[in-house]
Write an enzyme that holds these catalytic residues in place. Structure first.
Site, PDB file in Angstrom:
ATOM      1  N   GLY A   1      -5.016  -4.930   4.931  1.00 31.00           N
ATOM      2  CA  GLY A   1      -4.272  -5.496   4.217  1.00 31.00           C
ATOM      3  C   GLY A   1      -4.526  -6.902   4.777  1.00 31.00           C
TER       4      GLY A   1
ATOM      5  N   LYS B   1       0.939  -1.161   0.138  1.00 35.14           N
ATOM      6  CA  LYS B   1      -0.080   0.185  -0.235  1.00 35.14           C
ATOM      7  C   LYS B   1       0.951   1.601   0.091  1.00 35.14           C
ATOM      8  CE  LYS B   1      -3.776   0.426   2.508  1.00 35.14           C
ATOM      9  NZ  LYS B   1      -4.797   0.184   3.396  1.00 35.14           N
TER      10      LYS B   1
END
Length: 532
Positions: free
Chosen positions: A269, A209
């Site tokens: 996540g 990310k």
């Protein structure tokens, strides 16, 4: 508005559950079956291809009724609405929690800070679909004009555990492309994988990310250096793609902007496989199967949102887990899947559950005075029967279990499947009954039974049913966190070790091991100088 904060121990329902527990705790599960011949049907839920049988538990009808009252008292319905609608229920990080949006119907309207995010999600799905088709069909070419034969996903945590588990679980549906996963920063593992690859025929997906994760970037740089031994910088855009929200860093790395797949801060996540982090899934099993995975999850979302608590599979499983964790003090929970394809499903659920609900602070910022979280572990049956089931049957620790099995085999070998599933059914029966009220002259051969299990029987292991199964456990985790009055969607507990690792790495590189406790100093001294 965030989730309400309610100490569960201070609710009226909790006190009633305590009193009920005192009455029921010493009743052997089998006695419930003896007194109620229809118990199996009463304590089961049929939903689409799923059958949940939760009758082999230390519960009765009153247990379920009291939990329903608890859920009403803490307003589970209102919290579910906030969960799905985009409110910032991850208050500690000021974020919404919208992995469910990644599999929502494209016509849905889900607002984040006043903006309907569904258009972005649909656009990303289309991008994944097109890219997958190009690679799988062979239209996408490497720097020498070759078709892509291998895909390597480079990520860690949720950027690897979810996608790798799904690719492995749905291996039956896999296409010709070989799929690899690099997560651990262990250099030996990285070298083993790249030694089997041809750079001109391999596509690398870097999933991060922030595009700053140490393990991921270290592995990506090692792979990049290996690649450049056979290629040039100008060839990187053809062989490296990224899943990230840090576009600038990705471009600086040399990746084509057209090959950047977005991540959003409203998806954690460990719940990200449904979006761009699942690109490796789509490349491995094809976009149509990936789409069915999303559809299965979406159907479970609807079931969770709309079903009454007594008919709601994730809610029932959450309440049963809380019953054992907080009343019986059984803090472990086992996942036993009777399919070798699901050999890493328990490992995936370890992160999903333990990173979510391993918290010591309630939603008001106070340290909790009750147990939260569960220790999740497991293995596939029937392998597990020949390893740790001895402890489950006759050990002094009681571990509640979920048994997951499928009615139909994928390869058509019914002889094997019948043997496998006979063990599946026999183990839950044996764990419950033991040698109950049967005279056993040798105590070594005595089984008390009374070991609780849930049985999840699914028609077959398909992409759609796999999506529903994963979604089921996601919502169970959410429900547990809500009852425990904790924030399930941050993970500050993983940060301290990372910070210390950076300091210690600097010490290793400089050869200065002072400034630590005596244990760490002696270990560093041995590591740095022991073999020199």
């Amino acid at each position: 508005m965030s989730l309400d904060s309610n100490n569960p121990l201070k609710t009226k329902s909790w006190l009633k559950l305590i009193n009920h527990f005192k009455k029921i705790k010493d009743i052997h599960i089998l006695e419930h079956f003896i007194s109620d011949k229809s118990r199996g049907k009463k304590f089961s839920i049929k939903w689409k291809d799923f059958l949940l049988d939760f009758s082999k538990n230390n519960i009765d009808g009153e247990t379920i009724n009291l939990f329903q009252k608890l859920l009403n008292e803490i307003n589970l319905k209102g919290s579910i609405e906030k969960y799905f609608s985009g409110e910032k229920i991850n208050l500690t990080e000021s974020r919404a929690v919208l992995h469910t949006a990644l599999r929502a119907d494209g016509m849905s309207k889900i607002l984040v800070e006043g903006k309907n995010i569904m258009s972005e999600i649909v656009e990303t799905r289309d991008k994944i679909k097109l890219f997958s088709h190009e690679v799988i069909s062979g239209n996408y070419k490497g720097f020498k004009g070759d078709k892509i034969e291998a895909v390597v996903n480079i990520g860690i945590g949720g950027s690897e555990l979810g996608p790798s588990m799904v690719v492995e679980s749905l291996y039956h549906y896999k296409n010709h492309i070989k799929t690899y996963f690099i997560s651990n920063v262990d250099g030996d593992h990285v070298q083993d994988i790249i030694s089997d690859l041809l750079p001109e025929k391999t596509l690398f997906i870097i999933v991060s990310k922030t595009f700053t994760t140490t393990e991921t970037l270290t592995n990506a740089n090692t792979v990049r250096e290996w690649f450049l031994k056979s290629a040039e910088e100008k060839d990187i855009p053809k062989h490296f793609v990224a899943v990230s929200s840090n576009v600038d860093e990705v471009i600086n790395y040399g990746i084509d902007p057209d090959n950047i797949f977005p991540m959003w801060n409203w998806v954690g996540g460990r719940f990200s496989l449904w979006g761009s982090a699942g690109l490796s899934i789509s490349l491995s099993i094809g976009y149509q199967n990936f789409s069915e995975l999303l559809e299965g999850a979406r159907e479970m979302d609807i079931h969770f949102k709309t079903s009454e608590y007594s008919e709601n599979i994730p809610v029932i499983l959450a309440c049963i887990s809380l019953w054992y964790n907080n009343f019986f003090n059984y803090h472990n929970h086992g996942i036993i899947a009777y399919s070798e394809y699901l050999k890493n499903f328990s490992k995936y659920l370890q992160q999903a559950s333990m990173e979510s609900n391993g918290k010591q602070t309630d939603r008001s910022g106070n340290f909790v005075n009750y147990e939260t979280g569960q220790i999740i572990w497991g293995q596939t049956g029937s392998n597990a029967q020949h390893s740790f089931f001895q402890l489950l049957h006759q050990g002094t620790k009681i571990v509640p279990l979920d048994f997951i099995g499928f009615s139909k085999p994928l390869k058509g070998n019914n002889t094997h499947h019948n043997i496998l599933m006979s063990n599946f059914f026999a183990q839950t029966k044996a764990l419950m009954t033991g040698t109950f009220k049967t005279k056993v002259n040798d105590n070594h051969k005595f089984f008390n039974g009374n070991r609780p299990t849930n049985t999840i029987l699914i028609e077959k292991l398909s992409p759609k049913n796999m999506g529903s199964l994963i979604s089921l456990y996601e919502h169970k985790i959410f429900t547990l966190g809500l009852i425990w009055n904790i924030f399930s969607f941050d993970q500050f507990g993983v940060e301290l070790g990372k910070k210390l690792a950076k300091i210690i790495l600097s010490d290793i590189n400089s050869g200065n091991y002072s400034g630590h406790d005596s244990s760490t100093e002696s270990l560093l001294k041995e590591y740095i100088f022991g073999n020199k």
